[in-house]
Enzyme design. Structure first.
Site, PDB file in Angstrom:
ATOM      1  N   SER A  43      -5.669  14.822  -5.939  1.00 24.55           N
ATOM      2  CA  SER A  43      -6.656  15.574  -5.169  1.00 24.55           C
ATOM      3  C   SER A  43      -6.026  16.814  -4.519  1.00 24.55           C
ATOM      4  CB  SER A  43      -7.316  14.671  -4.133  1.00 24.55           C
ATOM      5  OG  SER A  43      -6.329  13.965  -3.452  1.00 24.55           O
ATOM      6  N   ASP A  88     -11.106  15.779  -6.552  1.00 24.47           N
ATOM      7  CA  ASP A  88     -11.317  14.708  -5.591  1.00 24.47           C
ATOM      8  C   ASP A  88     -11.826  13.457  -6.323  1.00 24.47           C
ATOM      9  OD1 ASP A  88     -11.823  14.667  -2.358  1.00 24.47           O
ATOM     10  OD2 ASP A  88     -12.958  13.163  -3.483  1.00 24.47           O
ATOM     11  N   LYS A 141      -0.944  -3.638  -6.433  1.00 27.59           N
ATOM     12  CA  LYS A 141      -1.168  -4.656  -5.411  1.00 27.59           C
ATOM     13  C   LYS A 141      -1.234  -3.990  -4.045  1.00 27.59           C
ATOM     14  CE  LYS A 141       2.069  -5.249  -2.870  1.00 27.59           C
ATOM     15  NZ  LYS A 141       3.267  -4.835  -2.179  1.00 27.59           N
ATOM     16  N   HIS A 171       5.034  -5.777  -9.018  1.00 25.79           N
ATOM     17  CA  HIS A 171       6.199  -5.224  -9.721  1.00 25.79           C
ATOM     18  C   HIS A 171       7.357  -6.226  -9.842  1.00 25.79           C
ATOM     19  CE1 HIS A 171       7.896  -4.170  -5.751  1.00 25.79           C
ATOM     20  NE2 HIS A 171       9.056  -4.075  -6.356  1.00 25.79           N
ATOM     21  N   LYS A 175      10.622  -7.264 -12.943  1.00 24.32           N
ATOM     22  CA  LYS A 175      12.073  -7.356 -12.696  1.00 24.32           C
ATOM     23  C   LYS A 175      12.705  -8.339 -13.668  1.00 24.32           C
ATOM     24  CE  LYS A 175      12.001  -6.362  -7.769  1.00 24.32           C
ATOM     25  NZ  LYS A 175      13.070  -5.615  -7.161  1.00 24.32           N
ATOM     26  N   GLU A 209      14.965  -7.036   4.254  1.00 28.53           N
ATOM     27  CA  GLU A 209      15.243  -5.609   4.066  1.00 28.53           C
ATOM     28  C   GLU A 209      15.837  -5.069   5.350  1.00 28.53           C
ATOM     29  OE1 GLU A 209      11.775  -4.400   0.878  1.00 28.53           O
ATOM     30  OE2 GLU A 209      11.197  -4.572   2.961  1.00 28.53           O
ATOM     31  N   ASP A 228       1.776  -7.965   2.173  1.00 25.98           N
ATOM     32  CA  ASP A 228       2.589  -6.974   1.459  1.00 25.98           C
ATOM     33  C   ASP A 228       3.494  -7.631   0.419  1.00 25.98           C
ATOM     34  OD1 ASP A 228       3.614  -4.392   0.938  1.00 25.98           O
ATOM     35  OD2 ASP A 228       5.307  -4.716   2.293  1.00 25.98           O
ATOM     36  N   HIS A 233       4.768 -11.052  -4.296  1.00 20.67           N
ATOM     37  CA  HIS A 233       6.142 -11.138  -4.814  1.00 20.67           C
ATOM     38  C   HIS A 233       6.764 -12.534  -4.620  1.00 20.67           C
ATOM     39  CE1 HIS A 233       5.543  -6.947  -5.043  1.00 20.67           C
ATOM     40  NE2 HIS A 233       6.172  -6.547  -3.967  1.00 20.67           N
ATOM     41  N   LYS A 319      11.288  -6.946   7.664  1.00 25.07           N
ATOM     42  CA  LYS A 319      11.821  -5.582   7.698  1.00 25.07           C
ATOM     43  C   LYS A 319      12.850  -5.509   8.819  1.00 25.07           C
ATOM     44  CE  LYS A 319       8.679  -3.629   4.843  1.00 25.07           C
ATOM     45  NZ  LYS A 319       9.052  -3.109   3.529  1.00 25.07           N
TER      46      LYS A 319
END
Ligand code: BG6
Length: 468
Positions: A43, A88, A141, A171, A175, A209, A228, A233, A319
């Site tokens: 966009s 758009d 996702k 994803h 892997k 992480e 998330d 995952h 995190k």
């Protein structure tokens, strides 16, 4: 399955395209696997040149992180294959322009790297210009926010596309280290006979992480750690580790077994789930001042089936943790008699298989071996394999996923029944989340989470040296 002849990328100016998709396309070009042109839809009012600059700088940035040189020839060949369509996503004209741009191509892969809230609108736009007739549509996702929104999203997409034209990304399925869980279990004779409640005492899966939300506050604050990475995952890793052997390696057989396993996972109760938020999260851009979003979550799960009844499975993710690691630890029971232990109150370390699925992926086996000297005692030894060193470099997840979508292979994508089942496990937790507990950056999460595993989370191999 026929090969797609064009790739269309919605969300070409977004973060995913920058960090993962353009670098993956570059690698595919380098190996000669990207034989088709790529039409990006965005966009932003960019010129073709500005767009190519953006693609090229994201590839250069990625290569710099990997400390690898950029092959200018490959880069130029890729840039010659990239075309931009500006418009758009809410404007019907955008889809007419896209259809004109790809006239003559018969089998498009259309990748929606956009916010999930736009999936249906964009798919409707594609359907209005008849682009859904043959297209494979790849959706990122998270698929929905909870069970009921995932059902709604599925219903609206199904009106426009049949299931076999939808490719839902997680994803982690791209892997190689995650796929290796299947190879480790089902390509070897050694482990499968002991892969059950009779020999395994518990399983621990950690995805930690050491960085925060990296400027993704607007996205992350609406989502949190459970949506998330856990619903997708971590449950993928869990199902690969615990599923029954599929009858063959077809997508259907794999998905059937995963669904069976996920259907046996006991539904989580809110009070049993430990949720944490790192101190300082509320000051991040895009985060609500009174946000109750978790940046850490830990829990104990049970799989109520014949193989796993009674075996606790611990999951944790967060995190700003002490370090970045993605691993699954399978801990075995002690032998029936302790013949080598002089001190009955201190048992030797249990056997452990540690699957490392992060950047330096590999497997560690932790065993007992005779200690040197006169005494009949043992010491713990680790047998360690780094896959890159033993087998050569692996491919990045997004290369393998793009390749699979181009080929029309669903093996590395999720099937709707399993997606809904994985939301169902957390339905009560999402409806009534437990209280948030603060934790400090650089720690392993709230104290309560560290006490979740009796005797503490397993320590084995280099990656976990600092884990309490
Ligand atoms: C993404 C999450 O799906 O996975 C991110 O949205 C997370 O929050 C990332 O950092 C981790 O992926 P990887 O491949 O680096 O383990």
């Amino acid at each position: 399955m026929s090969r797609a002849d064009v790739l269309v990328l919605f969300g070409a100016t977004g973060d995913l395209a920058k960090k993962k998709l353009f670098p993956a396309l570059y690698e595919m070009e380098a190996t000669g696997e990207l034989e088709i042109p790529v039409f990006a839809v965005a966009s932003s009012k960019w010129t073709q040149e500005e767009f190519k600059m953006r693609a090229s700088s994201s590839i250069r940035e990625r290569k710099e992180v990997l400390e690898e040189p950029v092959d200018e020839d490959v880069l130029n060949k890729l840039l010659d294959k990239l075309f931009l369509v500006v418009g758009d996503y809410k404007d019907p004209l955008t889809f007419t322009k896209l259809r004109e741009a790809i006239t003559g191509f018969k089998l498009p892969v259309i990748y929606l790297a956009i916010t999930p809230g736009m999936f249906t609108d964009v798919t409707q736009g594609l359907a209005n210009v008849n682009l859904t007739a043959s297209a494979r549509v790849v959706v990122e996702k998270p698929f929905g926010r909870d069970l009921s929104s995932a059902i709604d999203l599925d219903e609206s997409l199904k009106k426009l596309l049949p299931e076999d034209q939808i490719y839902r990304i997680d994803h982690y399925l791209g892997k190689e280290s995650v796929e290796d869980l299947l190879a480790f279990r089902f390509a070897n004779t050694l482990f499968e006979p002991v892969w059950n409640r009779n020999y395994i005492s518990n399983i621990q899966i950690t995805m930690s992480e050491d960085f925060g939300i990296e400027g993704r506050g607007n996205f992350y604050d609406e989502v949190g750690a459970l949506r998330d990475v856990v619903q997708n995952h971590l449950l993928q890793v869990l199902s690969m580790l615990t599923m029954e052997p599929p009858i063959d390696m077809s997508s259907r057989a794999l998905q059937d077994e995963k669904l069976k396993t996920l259907s046996s996972v006991r539904k989580q109760i809110p009070d049993d789930v430990i949720r944490g938020q790192y101190v300082g999260y509320l000051d991040e851009t895009g985060v609500a001042k009174n946000s109750q979003t978790e940046t850490f979550i830990a829990m104990k799960l049970y799989i109520d089936n014949w193989r796993w009844a009674g075996v606790p499975i611990y999951l944790r993710t967060g995190k700003k943790m002490a370090e970045t690691t993605m691993e699954a630890v399978v801990e075995f029971k002690q032998p029936p008699r302790q013949l080598f232990s002089l001190n009955s109150s201190k048992l030797p370390d249990p056997n452990i298989v540690r699957f490392r699925m992060g950047r330096h992926d590999g497997v560690d086996l932790s065993l007992q071996a005779k200690s040197p000297g006169y005494a009949l005692t043992t010491n713990t030894i680790d047998l360690t394999v780094e896959f890159a060193a033993a087998l050569g470099e692996r491919k990045e997840a997004y290369e393998r996923l793009l390749d699979a979508a181009i080929l029309g292979d669903h093996f590395r994508f999720t099937r709707i029944d399993a997606v809904l089942q994985s939301w169902a496990i957390f339905d009560d937790v999402l409806k009534a989340p437990s209280k948030l507990q603060p934790y400090f950056e650089g720690s392993w999460g709230p104290d309560e989470a560290q006490e979740l595993v009796p005797g503490g989370w397993a320590i084995c191999g280099k990656a976990a040296d600092k884990s309490p």
